[in-house]
Every structure is written in C-alpha cells, then in structure tokens.
Scaffold this motif. Structure first.
Motif, PDB file in Angstrom:
ATOM      1  N   GLY A   3     -20.257  15.523  -6.717  1.00  0.00           N
ATOM      2  CA  GLY A   3     -19.986  14.158  -7.147  1.00  0.00           C
ATOM      3  C   GLY A   3     -21.239  13.475  -7.657  1.00  0.00           C
ATOM      4  O   GLY A   3     -21.199  12.355  -8.135  1.00  0.00           O
ATOM      5  N   CYS A   4     -22.368  14.161  -7.584  1.00  0.00           N
ATOM      6  CA  CYS A   4     -23.654  13.585  -7.964  1.00  0.00           C
ATOM      7  C   CYS A   4     -24.016  13.946  -9.405  1.00  0.00           C
ATOM      8  O   CYS A   4     -24.224  15.118  -9.707  1.00  0.00           O
ATOM      9  N   PRO A   5     -24.105  12.966 -10.300  1.00  0.00           N
ATOM     10  CA  PRO A   5     -24.456  13.265 -11.690  1.00  0.00           C
ATOM     11  C   PRO A   5     -25.923  13.655 -11.889  1.00  0.00           C
ATOM     12  O   PRO A   5     -26.304  14.073 -12.976  1.00  0.00           O
ATOM     13  N   ASN A   6     -26.720  13.540 -10.837  1.00  0.00           N
ATOM     14  CA  ASN A   6     -28.136  13.876 -10.935  1.00  0.00           C
ATOM     15  C   ASN A   6     -28.402  15.365 -10.727  1.00  0.00           C
ATOM     16  O   ASN A   6     -29.543  15.790 -10.762  1.00  0.00           O
ATOM     17  N   GLY A   7     -27.373  16.147 -10.494  1.00  0.00           N
ATOM     18  CA  GLY A   7     -27.541  17.586 -10.356  1.00  0.00           C
ATOM     19  C   GLY A   7     -27.982  18.037  -8.981  1.00  0.00           C
ATOM     20  O   GLY A   7     -28.494  19.141  -8.843  1.00  0.00           O
ATOM     21  N   CYS A   8     -27.756  17.212  -7.963  1.00  0.00           N
ATOM     22  CA  CYS A   8     -28.211  17.559  -6.620  1.00  0.00           C
ATOM     23  C   CYS A   8     -27.668  18.903  -6.132  1.00  0.00           C
ATOM     24  O   CYS A   8     -28.360  19.639  -5.453  1.00  0.00           O
ATOM     25  N   ARG A  10     -26.797  21.298  -8.128  1.00  0.00           N
ATOM     26  CA  ARG A  10     -27.115  22.224  -9.216  1.00  0.00           C
ATOM     27  C   ARG A  10     -25.894  22.722 -10.000  1.00  0.00           C
ATOM     28  O   ARG A  10     -25.797  23.901 -10.332  1.00  0.00           O
ATOM     29  N   PRO A  11     -24.966  21.823 -10.338  1.00  0.00           N
ATOM     30  CA  PRO A  11     -23.784  22.267 -11.096  1.00  0.00           C
ATOM     31  C   PRO A  11     -24.128  22.708 -12.510  1.00  0.00           C
ATOM     32  O   PRO A  11     -23.361  23.446 -13.125  1.00  0.00           O
ATOM     33  N   TYR A  12     -25.258  22.286 -13.027  1.00  0.00           N
ATOM     34  CA  TYR A  12     -25.647  22.622 -14.400  1.00  0.00           C
ATOM     35  C   TYR A  12     -26.193  24.037 -14.509  1.00  0.00           C
ATOM     36  O   TYR A  12     -26.447  24.531 -15.589  1.00  0.00           O
ATOM     37  N   ILE A  16     -19.458  27.858 -14.345  1.00  0.00           N
ATOM     38  CA  ILE A  16     -18.439  26.809 -14.412  1.00  0.00           C
ATOM     39  C   ILE A  16     -18.885  25.725 -13.447  1.00  0.00           C
ATOM     40  O   ILE A  16     -18.979  25.958 -12.247  1.00  0.00           O
ATOM     41  N   GLY A  17     -19.185  24.547 -13.970  1.00  0.00           N
ATOM     42  CA  GLY A  17     -19.655  23.455 -13.137  1.00  0.00           C
ATOM     43  C   GLY A  17     -18.774  22.228 -13.303  1.00  0.00           C
ATOM     44  O   GLY A  17     -18.324  21.914 -14.401  1.00  0.00           O
ATOM     45  N   LEU A  18     -18.530  21.537 -12.201  1.00  0.00           N
ATOM     46  CA  LEU A  18     -17.744  20.310 -12.212  1.00  0.00           C
ATOM     47  C   LEU A  18     -18.570  19.188 -11.602  1.00  0.00           C
ATOM     48  O   LEU A  18     -19.094  19.325 -10.503  1.00  0.00           O
ATOM     49  N   VAL A  19     -18.664  18.078 -12.324  1.00  0.00           N
ATOM     50  CA  VAL A  19     -19.407  16.917 -11.850  1.00  0.00           C
ATOM     51  C   VAL A  19     -18.446  15.739 -11.826  1.00  0.00           C
ATOM     52  O   VAL A  19     -17.859  15.386 -12.850  1.00  0.00           O
TER      53      VAL A  19
END
Length: 107
Positions: A3-8, A10-12, A16-19
């Motif tokens: 839920g963290c857009p800052n990449g906490c 590491r979804p990036y 397959i990453g979900l933010v």
C-alpha cells in the motif's frame, strides 16, 4: 503487493507488482528482472481486483504459449512488447501503459 507508493515493500523489483492507490484500487507494474537488475514499468493504473485478473489472465496465456525456454515472466512481457524496459531509474516513468496490440493504458 504493498500500500506504500514509496516502494517500501519493493514492488518495483517484482515481475508483477501491485501498489495500492486506495481501498481496493491498485497500480499494476510489470517487467522487472527476476534477478533484480531491472525495475518494472507501470502497466495499468487504478485497477480493481477484477481488473487485475482481467489484465493478467491473457498475459499468462500468452506467456504459457509463447515463452522461450527458461524465460522469466518479466523478460517475456518486455520481449513481447507488453511494456517497455526500464533501463535506468530515469526511465521509470517513461513509456508506461499497455503497449501490445496497439492498446492504450486507458483500455
């Protein structure tokens, strides 16, 4: 998934990453390298749970049918033209959205 857009979480760096964008809404990222050497790319913005499945299902079918031996999903979506590669951090926000079959991110 995070839920963290800052990449906490590491979804990036996930193939397959979900933010999370809000309750039940996500940005879907694809194309990171399995070994962590390439960031993912925004594929679909602000999608709900059903749209995530709708977007990924045909990609999984294509991956099963068209992948090369030993090819990871993140490498496949780039080779197949689904998303552009993120070659360096400055490219993270460049060339985002659906690319395959002439579709746009809004579709």
């Amino acid at each position: 998934m995070t839920g963290c857009p800052n990449g906490c979480a590491r979804p990036y760096l996930a193939e397959i990453g979900l933010v999370g964008k809000g309750p039940g809404r996500y940005n879907l990222y694809l194309g990171a390298a399995f070994d962590g050497s390439r960031l993912s790319k925004l594929y679909a913005e602000d999608v709900d749970h059903a749209a995530i499945v709708t977007r990924l299902d045909p990609l999984f079918g294509a991956y099963a049918a068209e992948r090369e031996a030993g090819e990871h999903f993140g490498d496949f979506v780039i080779r197949a033209g689904v998303v552009a590669p993120t070659k360096n951090g400055r490219d993270f926000h460049a060339n985002v959205g659906v690319r395959r079959a002439g579709r746009t991110a809004a579709e």
